[in-house]
Design a protein around this motif. Structure first.
Motif, mmCIF file in Angstrom:
data_model
loop_
_atom_site.group_PDB
_atom_site.id
_atom_site.type_symbol
_atom_site.label_atom_id
_atom_site.label_comp_id
_atom_site.label_asym_id
_atom_site.label_seq_id
_atom_site.Cartn_x
_atom_site.Cartn_y
_atom_site.Cartn_z
ATOM 1 N N TYR A 329 0.853 -1.185 0.000
ATOM 2 C CA TYR A 329 0.000 0.000 0.000
ATOM 3 C C TYR A 329 0.896 1.245 0.000
ATOM 4 C CZ TYR A 329 -3.986 2.968 1.326
ATOM 5 O OH TYR A 329 -4.962 3.928 1.356
ATOM 6 N N PHE A 330 0.287 2.389 -0.179
ATOM 7 C CA PHE A 330 1.034 3.645 -0.273
ATOM 8 C C PHE A 330 1.654 4.053 1.065
ATOM 9 C CE2 PHE A 330 -1.987 3.530 -3.696
ATOM 10 C CZ PHE A 330 -1.308 4.065 -4.768
ATOM 11 N N TYR A 331 1.107 3.545 2.168
ATOM 12 C CA TYR A 331 1.614 3.864 3.500
ATOM 13 C C TYR A 331 1.722 2.569 4.312
ATOM 14 C CZ TYR A 331 0.333 8.655 2.259
ATOM 15 O OH TYR A 331 0.235 9.860 1.626
ATOM 16 N N ASP A 332 2.613 2.579 5.300
ATOM 17 C CA ASP A 332 2.670 1.467 6.239
ATOM 18 C C ASP A 332 1.431 1.533 7.129
ATOM 19 O OD1 ASP A 332 5.109 0.585 5.276
ATOM 20 O OD2 ASP A 332 6.258 1.864 6.656
ATOM 21 N N CYS A 333 0.690 0.426 7.187
ATOM 22 C CA CYS A 333 -0.574 0.427 7.899
ATOM 23 C C CYS A 333 -0.605 -0.656 8.980
ATOM 24 C CB CYS A 333 -1.744 0.195 6.936
ATOM 25 S SG CYS A 333 -1.975 1.524 5.729
ATOM 26 N N GLU A 334 -1.188 -0.318 10.089
ATOM 27 C CA GLU A 334 -1.424 -1.278 11.153
ATOM 28 C C GLU A 334 -2.666 -0.843 11.932
ATOM 29 O OE1 GLU A 334 1.736 -1.417 13.938
ATOM 30 O OE2 GLU A 334 1.628 0.710 14.453
ATOM 31 N N VAL A 335 -3.220 -1.778 12.674
ATOM 32 C CA VAL A 335 -4.374 -1.496 13.517
ATOM 33 C C VAL A 335 -3.965 -1.670 14.977
ATOM 34 C CG1 VAL A 335 -6.684 -2.217 14.182
ATOM 35 C CG2 VAL A 335 -6.055 -2.167 11.774
ATOM 36 N N ILE A 336 -4.262 -0.644 15.771
ATOM 37 C CA ILE A 336 -4.019 -0.696 17.213
ATOM 38 C C ILE A 336 -5.339 -1.064 17.887
ATOM 39 C CG2 ILE A 336 -3.258 0.591 19.235
ATOM 40 C CD1 ILE A 336 -1.784 2.473 17.340
ATOM 41 N N LEU A 337 -5.305 -2.034 18.805
ATOM 42 C CA LEU A 337 -6.520 -2.482 19.499
ATOM 43 C C LEU A 337 -6.532 -1.967 20.937
ATOM 44 C CD1 LEU A 337 -6.629 -6.201 18.286
ATOM 45 C CD2 LEU A 337 -7.870 -4.240 17.353
ATOM 46 N N TRP A 338 -7.641 -1.335 21.320
ATOM 47 C CA TRP A 338 -7.828 -0.865 22.690
ATOM 48 C C TRP A 338 -9.161 -1.389 23.206
ATOM 49 C CZ3 TRP A 338 -3.498 0.600 24.508
ATOM 50 C CH2 TRP A 338 -2.615 1.433 23.783
ATOM 51 N N ASP A 339 -9.150 -1.871 24.438
ATOM 52 C CA ASP A 339 -10.377 -2.353 25.076
ATOM 53 C C ASP A 339 -11.009 -1.202 25.830
ATOM 54 O OD1 ASP A 339 -12.398 -3.588 26.497
ATOM 55 O OD2 ASP A 339 -11.198 -5.343 27.010
ATOM 56 N N TYR A 340 -12.200 -0.819 25.367
ATOM 57 C CA TYR A 340 -12.925 0.313 25.952
ATOM 58 C C TYR A 340 -13.186 0.123 27.448
ATOM 59 C CZ TYR A 340 -17.046 3.266 26.879
ATOM 60 O OH TYR A 340 -17.946 4.149 27.411
ATOM 61 N N LEU A 341 -13.303 -1.103 27.885
ATOM 62 C CA LEU A 341 -13.642 -1.378 29.291
ATOM 63 C C LEU A 341 -12.421 -1.560 30.186
ATOM 64 C CD1 LEU A 341 -16.621 -3.854 28.763
ATOM 65 C CD2 LEU A 341 -16.705 -1.377 29.113
ATOM 66 N N ASN A 342 -11.250 -1.686 29.603
ATOM 67 C CA ASN A 342 -10.054 -1.994 30.380
ATOM 68 C C ASN A 342 -9.504 -0.735 31.047
ATOM 69 O OD1 ASN A 342 -7.460 -2.629 31.316
ATOM 70 N ND2 ASN A 342 -7.132 -4.124 29.699
ATOM 71 N N THR A 343 -9.591 -0.687 32.345
ATOM 72 C CA THR A 343 -9.014 0.433 33.117
ATOM 73 C C THR A 343 -8.066 -0.104 34.177
ATOM 74 O OG1 THR A 343 -10.897 0.400 34.644
ATOM 75 C CG2 THR A 343 -11.035 1.890 32.740
ATOM 76 N N GLY A 344 -7.452 -1.235 33.867
ATOM 77 C CA GLY A 344 -6.595 -1.904 34.845
ATOM 78 C C GLY A 344 -5.367 -1.090 35.183
ATOM 79 N N PRO A 345 -4.713 -1.421 36.287
ATOM 80 C CA PRO A 345 -3.553 -0.660 36.759
ATOM 81 C C PRO A 345 -2.341 -0.777 35.842
ATOM 82 C CG PRO A 345 -3.836 -2.677 38.025
ATOM 83 C CD PRO A 345 -5.051 -2.556 37.164
ATOM 84 N N GLU A 346 -2.237 -1.892 35.084
ATOM 85 C CA GLU A 346 -1.053 -2.071 34.244
ATOM 86 C C GLU A 346 -1.073 -1.110 33.056
ATOM 87 O OE1 GLU A 346 0.945 -5.619 31.630
ATOM 88 O OE2 GLU A 346 0.122 -6.112 33.614
ATOM 89 N N ILE A 347 -2.219 -0.991 32.405
ATOM 90 C CA ILE A 347 -2.380 -0.012 31.340
ATOM 91 C C ILE A 347 -3.859 0.326 31.225
ATOM 92 C CG2 ILE A 347 -2.500 -1.841 29.577
ATOM 93 C CD1 ILE A 347 -1.292 0.202 27.598
ATOM 94 N N ASN A 348 -4.125 1.599 31.215
ATOM 95 C CA ASN A 348 -5.507 2.070 31.127
ATOM 96 C C ASN A 348 -5.875 2.213 29.653
ATOM 97 O OD1 ASN A 348 -7.944 3.437 31.190
ATOM 98 N ND2 ASN A 348 -7.359 4.682 32.972
#
Length: 399
Positions: A329-348
């Motif tokens: 593709y014309f640009y390097d592409c990736e998808v970042i996944l975030w869990d809307y419900l995850n507010t844990g202490p390790e990573i919010n």
């Protein structure tokens, strides 16, 4: 002729135009010259002429000529007037075509009273593109698709040729989705709280089309050859890794039959070294064309008034037609996944999802196989091709 005419001139020296004569350059000082690109053809159309002025090397912007009076007169006492459309482009007020056996002459008068006229020129014989095709070849160790053109047989008096092309390619955004993710019900203090609403995108952003015009000077000729046709004229080479081959590619090639003088003018331009414009950004010499001042002997314009017969042909292809790997593709592409419900202490993850959507210029990318609370994000170029191309499908396009 969608051409960019830029003349940053340190110049010069006079190059006298002749079909096969050698030329010499000698250094002179910068001079304010009018630059005229004028080709009329045997197509019934609104003919176009571009006019600008030379500018010094320190300047990076074109110096377009505005408000000039432009007309063409023919030997049948017809006059064709041109209007200023802006950015140096002058367009005939009525469509017309160059006809065989008729002489044409260009006249230009600038707002500051400078007057120029061309020599009388006639339409040269017609020759057509009989075949336009593409082959997989290697050029200097690089694999790619070479677009080639063949002329018709029995060229007759047609000997000198110039080529232009317009390429259009389809772009499909790899992580497009028909929804946008919007932050709603936002509360920042005392603690971050928000909802996400998926709303339909206002326009189709998955499929786009980009168009570019050739800029290099492409010439060929049969002068001195024992041939009745030109075969395998190289038009455009595309490396196999080029993204424009990824979905669907089209090229429209125009073949202009020129006079010997017109051909030689463009050949000198090409041989002096072009950086991509039909008129050069850093022009080392002034080339005398067929446009001169009608008032002052030393105030001649740069350029050539050309009356050409033209033939055109279009083809379509992509990587599948040649059995090669799909280009990136014309640009390097990736998808970042975030869990809307995850507010844990390790990573919010809920916090970073908010940050990405609000401040980091990411957009929603639908990803199958995950919980409904997991949102995929990607960069705009990868999910919305209108960020760098056009979502409007060209009228000529064929899928």
């Amino acid at each position: 002729m969608n051409r960019k005419i830029i003349y940053r001139v340190l110049i010069v020296g006079l190059v006298v135009l002749g079909c096969t004569e050698r030329f010499e350059l000698k250094t002179e000082t910068f001079e304010d010259r009018l630059v005229i690109e004028a080709t009329i053809t045997n197509e019934v159309m609104s003919q176009e002429i571009k006019i600008s002025r030379t500018h010094v090397l320190e300047s990076t912007e074109p110096n377009y000529e505005h408000g000039a009076t432009v007309k063409i007169e023919d030997s049948n006492q017809n006059t064709y007037s041109f209007t200023d459309e802006g950015d140096g482009l002058y367009v005939s007020t009525i469509p017309f075509m160059a006809e065989a056996g008729v002489s044409y002459k260009l006249f230009v008068e600038t707002l500051d009273g400078r007057k120029f006229e061309s020599s009388q020129e006639q339409l040269v014989p017609l020759a057509t593109i009989d075949n336009l095709y593409a082959e997989l070849i290697d050029v200097d160790g690089v694999s790619g698709i070479q677009v080639l053109a063949d002329t018709n047989e029995n060229l007759g008096e047609a000997q000198f040729f110039r080529y232009e092309y317009e390429e259009t390619y389809k772009i499909v955004a790899p992580f497009y989705t028909s929804y946008d993710a919007l932050i709603t019900n936002l509360v920042v203090s005392p603690s971050l709280s928000y909802d996400i609403e998926l709303v339909p995108r206002p326009q189709e952003q998955k499929i786009c089309y980009s168009t570019h015009n050739s800029e290099e000077i492409l010439l060929d000729n049969v002068n001195g050859l024992a041939a009745s046709a030109l075969k395998k004229v190289p038009i455009r080479f595309i490396p196999i890794e080029d993204p424009i081959l990824r979905d669907r590619y089209s090229i429209l090639v125009k073949q202009y039959v020129q006079s010997a003088n017109a051909y030689n003018f463009y050949k000198i331009l090409r041989d002096l070294g072009s950086d991509g414009s039909i008129f050069l950004d850093n022009q080392p010499g002034f080339i005398q064309g067929n446009i001169v001042s009608s008032l002052y002997e030393n105030d001649n314009a740069i350029g050539f008034f050309d009356v050409s017969s033209v033939s055109s042909k279009r083809i379509y292809f992509n990587y599948l037609d040649f059995g090669i790997d799909k280009p990136p593709y014309f640009y390097d592409c990736e998808v970042i996944l975030w869990d809307y419900l995850n507010t844990g202490p390790e990573i919010n993850e809920r916090y970073y999802l908010y940050q990405n959507l609000t401040f980091d210029d990411y957009i929603y990318a639908s990803v199958a196989g995950y919980e409904e609370s997991v949102y995929g994000l990607t960069t705009p170029h990868c999910g919305n091709c209108t960020t760098f191309s056009s979502g409007k499908k060209p009228e000529f396009w064929e899928d």
